[in-house]
Design a protein around this motif. Structure first.
Motif, PDB file in Angstrom:
ATOM      1  N   ARG A   1      -4.497  -0.915  -3.596  1.00  0.00           N
ATOM      2  CA  ARG A   1      -5.434  -1.475  -2.609  1.00  0.00           C
ATOM      3  C   ARG A   1      -5.877  -2.877  -3.007  1.00  0.00           C
ATOM      4  O   ARG A   1      -5.993  -3.759  -2.162  1.00  0.00           O
ATOM      5  CB  ARG A   1      -6.649  -0.569  -2.466  1.00  0.00           C
ATOM      6  CG  ARG A   1      -6.369   0.729  -1.775  1.00  0.00           C
ATOM      7  CD  ARG A   1      -7.653   1.531  -1.575  1.00  0.00           C
ATOM      8  NE  ARG A   1      -7.321   2.919  -1.342  1.00  0.00           N
ATOM      9  CZ  ARG A   1      -7.584   3.916  -2.178  1.00  0.00           C
ATOM     10  NH1 ARG A   1      -8.206   3.676  -3.316  1.00  0.00           N
ATOM     11  NH2 ARG A   1      -7.226   5.133  -1.889  1.00  0.00           N
TER      12      ARG A   1
ATOM     13  N   LYS B   1      -3.164  -5.279  -2.296  1.00  0.00           N
ATOM     14  CA  LYS B   1      -3.097  -5.524  -0.856  1.00  0.00           C
ATOM     15  C   LYS B   1      -4.154  -6.544  -0.436  1.00  0.00           C
ATOM     16  O   LYS B   1      -3.875  -7.443   0.333  1.00  0.00           O
ATOM     17  CB  LYS B   1      -3.312  -4.215  -0.106  1.00  0.00           C
ATOM     18  CG  LYS B   1      -3.313  -4.361   1.401  1.00  0.00           C
ATOM     19  CD  LYS B   1      -3.556  -3.018   2.062  1.00  0.00           C
ATOM     20  CE  LYS B   1      -3.671  -3.167   3.551  1.00  0.00           C
ATOM     21  NZ  LYS B   1      -3.928  -1.882   4.214  1.00  0.00           N
TER      22      LYS B   1
ATOM     23  N   ASN C   1       0.825  -1.204   0.000  1.00  0.00           N
ATOM     24  CA  ASN C   1       0.000   0.000   0.000  1.00  0.00           C
ATOM     25  C   ASN C   1       0.864   1.260   0.000  1.00  0.00           C
ATOM     26  O   ASN C   1       0.580   2.222  -0.720  1.00  0.00           O
ATOM     27  CB  ASN C   1      -0.923  -0.027   1.224  1.00  0.00           C
ATOM     28  CG  ASN C   1      -2.103   0.894   1.081  1.00  0.00           C
ATOM     29  OD1 ASN C   1      -2.580   1.138  -0.024  1.00  0.00           O
ATOM     30  ND2 ASN C   1      -2.584   1.405   2.194  1.00  0.00           N
TER      31      ASN C   1
END
Length: 89
Positions: free
Chosen positions: A81, A84, A44
């Motif tokens: 994101r 992640k 991130n």
């Protein structure tokens, strides 16, 4: 009388062994989750940094408005994101 003491001793040792094994398996699970979280945070943070540099490069090379480059930055951060999320599961 000595037979009952041996039986109690065996049960005690068996119980302690079981508790120890459960504790070790829980610790291993926590370690894996910790590593996944750390890797997710690293991903991130690198996505954020990439998005910042991409926006600066966009404005410098393309002479675009801030609004046009902002969308590119958002997309880069969103990709980070999603990456992640893939790491955590």
């Amino acid at each position: 009388m000595s037979e009952s003491r041996i039986g109690i001793w065996r049960r005690t040792v068996g119980t302690l062994t079981a508790v120890g094994l459960l504790a070790l398996s829980g610790a291993a699970l926590a370690t894996d989750q910790s590593q996944q979280r750390q890797e997710g945070r690293d991903t991130n943070q690198s996505a954020k940094q990439d998005a910042r540099s991409e926006k600066v490069d966009c404005r410098a090379t393309n002479q675009q408005s801030n609004a046009a480059c902002r969308q590119d930055k958002r997309e880069t951060k969103q990709d980070g994101r999603e990456e992640k999320r893939d790491i955590k599961y």
